[in-house]
Scaffold this motif. Structure first.
Motif, short mmCIF file in Angstrom:
data_model
loop_
_atom_site.label_atom_id
_atom_site.label_comp_id
_atom_site.label_asym_id
_atom_site.label_seq_id
_atom_site.Cartn_x
_atom_site.Cartn_y
_atom_site.Cartn_z
N GLY A 75 5.06 -8.47 -8.58
CA GLY A 75 3.95 -7.56 -8.77
C GLY A 75 3.99 -6.77 -10.06
O GLY A 75 3.17 -5.86 -10.27
N GLY A 76 4.93 -7.08 -10.96
CA GLY A 76 5.05 -6.31 -12.20
C GLY A 76 5.52 -4.89 -11.95
O GLY A 76 5.12 -3.96 -12.65
N GLY A 77 6.39 -4.72 -10.95
CA GLY A 77 6.75 -3.40 -10.47
C GLY A 77 7.78 -2.67 -11.30
O GLY A 77 8.09 -3.02 -12.44
N GLY A 78 8.33 -1.60 -10.70
CA GLY A 78 9.34 -0.78 -11.35
C GLY A 78 8.74 0.27 -12.28
O GLY A 78 7.52 0.38 -12.44
N MET A 79 9.61 1.03 -12.90
CA MET A 79 9.18 2.08 -13.82
C MET A 79 8.35 1.52 -14.97
O MET A 79 7.35 2.12 -15.39
CB MET A 79 10.41 2.82 -14.37
N THR A 80 8.74 0.34 -15.46
CA THR A 80 8.02 -0.25 -16.58
C THR A 80 6.56 -0.52 -16.21
O THR A 80 5.64 -0.22 -16.98
CB THR A 80 8.69 -1.56 -17.02
N TRP A 92 -7.43 7.80 -4.53
CA TRP A 92 -7.23 6.97 -3.33
C TRP A 92 -7.19 5.52 -3.78
O TRP A 92 -8.07 5.06 -4.51
CB TRP A 92 -8.38 7.17 -2.34
N LEU A 93 -6.16 4.78 -3.34
CA LEU A 93 -6.06 3.37 -3.73
C LEU A 93 -5.18 2.62 -2.76
O LEU A 93 -4.40 3.22 -2.01
CB LEU A 93 -5.49 3.22 -5.14
N ALA A 94 -5.33 1.30 -2.77
CA ALA A 94 -4.45 0.44 -1.99
C ALA A 94 -3.08 0.39 -2.64
O ALA A 94 -2.94 0.48 -3.86
CB ALA A 94 -5.03 -0.97 -1.90
N ALA A 95 -2.05 0.23 -1.80
CA ALA A 95 -0.68 0.12 -2.30
C ALA A 95 -0.07 -1.16 -1.76
O ALA A 95 0.02 -1.34 -0.54
CB ALA A 95 0.16 1.33 -1.89
N GLY A 96 0.33 -2.06 -2.67
CA GLY A 96 1.00 -3.29 -2.29
C GLY A 96 2.48 -3.23 -2.61
O GLY A 96 3.33 -3.60 -1.79
N THR A 97 2.81 -2.74 -3.81
CA THR A 97 4.19 -2.43 -4.17
C THR A 97 4.37 -0.94 -4.41
O THR A 97 5.49 -0.44 -4.43
CB THR A 97 4.64 -3.20 -5.43
N GLY A 98 3.26 -0.23 -4.63
CA GLY A 98 3.31 1.20 -4.93
C GLY A 98 3.43 1.50 -6.40
O GLY A 98 3.49 2.67 -6.80
N ALA A 137 -1.22 -1.55 2.13
CA ALA A 137 -1.78 -2.80 2.63
C ALA A 137 -0.73 -3.68 3.28
O ALA A 137 -1.04 -4.76 3.79
CB ALA A 137 -2.44 -3.57 1.49
N VAL A 138 0.51 -3.22 3.28
CA VAL A 138 1.63 -3.95 3.86
C VAL A 138 2.39 -3.01 4.80
O VAL A 138 2.33 -1.80 4.65
CB VAL A 138 2.59 -4.48 2.77
N PRO A 139 3.12 -3.55 5.79
CA PRO A 139 3.88 -2.70 6.71
C PRO A 139 5.02 -1.97 6.01
O PRO A 139 5.38 -2.28 4.87
CB PRO A 139 4.41 -3.70 7.74
N ASP A 140 5.59 -1.00 6.72
CA ASP A 140 6.67 -0.18 6.16
C ASP A 140 7.85 -1.01 5.67
O ASP A 140 8.51 -0.65 4.70
CB ASP A 140 7.16 0.82 7.21
N ASP A 141 8.13 -2.14 6.36
CA ASP A 141 9.33 -2.89 6.00
C ASP A 141 9.20 -3.67 4.69
O ASP A 141 10.15 -4.33 4.28
CB ASP A 141 9.73 -3.84 7.14
N HIS A 142 8.04 -3.58 4.03
CA HIS A 142 7.88 -4.21 2.72
C HIS A 142 8.42 -3.34 1.59
O HIS A 142 8.40 -3.76 0.42
CB HIS A 142 6.41 -4.55 2.46
N LEU A 172 -0.07 6.19 3.62
CA LEU A 172 -0.46 5.98 5.01
C LEU A 172 -0.60 4.49 5.27
O LEU A 172 -0.89 3.71 4.36
CB LEU A 172 -1.76 6.71 5.33
N ASP A 173 -0.38 4.10 6.51
CA ASP A 173 -0.40 2.69 6.88
C ASP A 173 -1.84 2.21 7.05
O ASP A 173 -2.56 2.67 7.92
CB ASP A 173 0.38 2.49 8.18
N ALA A 174 -2.24 1.26 6.20
CA ALA A 174 -3.56 0.64 6.31
C ALA A 174 -3.42 -0.87 6.47
O ALA A 174 -4.37 -1.61 6.21
CB ALA A 174 -4.40 0.96 5.07
N SER A 175 -2.24 -1.33 6.89
CA SER A 175 -1.95 -2.77 6.90
C SER A 175 -2.66 -3.51 8.03
O SER A 175 -2.73 -4.74 8.00
CB SER A 175 -0.44 -3.00 7.02
#
Length: 296
Positions: free
Chosen positions: A142-147, A175-181, A202-207, A224-227
């Motif tokens: 997802g292109g994640g991390g601080m960078t 307000w936005l969807a979060a996949g990796t945050g 958009a994904v459960p807590d365990d992601h 908040l959980d919107a999965s």
């Protein structure tokens, strides 16, 4: 590689829907910035591309699923800006519309299965891929991390520059969807406490979204959980909401991220969480390509 100086501009548009009940919402239309390199993905990629160039890399290797918006944007960027890309995919070979695009864009694909993909967080995961592709720069899922987060900070500036078009002097929250945050964390960094950021997961807590965000920022946001039961879980209520929203407002949504995020906002407004007169920025994070074939 590069240089990559393309910085697309996202328009800010008012949203008109009956259920807003006096809450004012403006949509940051990242879905419109480019036909192929769409949504928040380019903003998350910019820092990684800069790092690749500084390291003397010739291309990018990264991970995603069979409908990955991240890999789609990365492969499209590789084709447009002429750098090689390699995708490591979750699961087993399948020709989804997204995968067919990845091949057409020239991305080299490897299917890791499900167990192999789960190992992506192991400390030695990248070792064999670095040996096979020593001149490619690895980018996390997802292109994640601080960078990735830092690249999203420009979105705050783009919104503030357009508030006058809405007749707004300020806004109250994001307000936005979060996949990796990652995008959420980038907005929190750029806001520096000025406005809170709400992430509809958009994904459960365990992601691991909460852990990802905590690794970058401390405070200034709420998740908040919107999965709706799991990643890529689609139900009749969600599909009907997406269809109705598109017909009444003209705003296109998809069921993995933006549809879930806007439906979660509707539920929060109906629960009285946001009072009439509240002004919110809803980030349309793109991802419309991923809905091809998924809903069917």
């Amino acid at each position: 590689m590069g240089p990559f100086d393309w910085l697309p501009h996202a328009s800010l548009e008012p949203l008109q829907l009956d259920w807003l009940n006096g809450v004012e919402v403006a949509v940051l239309r990242l879905d419109l910035i480019d036909p192929l390199i769409s949504g928040n993905k380019w903003f998350k990629l910019t820092g990684h591309l800069a790092q690749a160039r500084q390291a003397g890399a010739t291309g990018i290797i990264s991970l995603g699923g069979a409908y990955s918006n991240h890999l789609h944007a990365l492969a499209a960027a590789g084709k447009r800006f002429d750098f090689p890309s390699v995708g490591l995919l979750r699961g087993h070979p399948q020709d989804t519309p997204t995968v067919l695009d990845l091949k057409a864009f020239g991305m080299q694909l490897y299917w890791l299965g499900y167990g192999g993909y789960r190992a992506r967080h192991e400390p030695d995961f990248w070792l064999p891929w670095r040996e096979r592709y020593p001149h490619l720069h690895p980018v996390p899922e997802g292109g994640g991390g601080m960078t990735g987060a830092l690249g999203c900070g420009v979105l705050v500036e783009q919104v503030r520059m357009q508030l006058h078009t809405l007749g707004w002097a300020d806004y109250d929250a994001w307000w936005l969807a979060a996949g990796t945050g990652t995008t959420l964390a980038g907005l929190v960094l750029a806001e520096a406490g000025a406005h809170p950021v709400y992430g509809a997961m958009a994904v459960p807590d365990d992601h691991g979204v909460a852990q990802n965000v905590r690794a970058i920022v401390q405070g200034g946001y709420e998740l908040l959980d919107a999965s709706r039961g799991g990643f890529a879980k689609v139900d009749p209520q969600l599909l009907a909401f997406i269809d109705t929203t598109g017909q009444t407002s003209g705003l296109p949504l998809e069921p993995l991220y933006t549809g879930k995020a806007l439906l979660a906002l509707k539920q929060q407004i109906e629960a009285g969480v946001f009072a009439p007169g509240t002004r919110l920025i809803f980030v349309h994070t793109g991802g419309l390509q991923g809905r091809r074939g998924l809903v069917d």
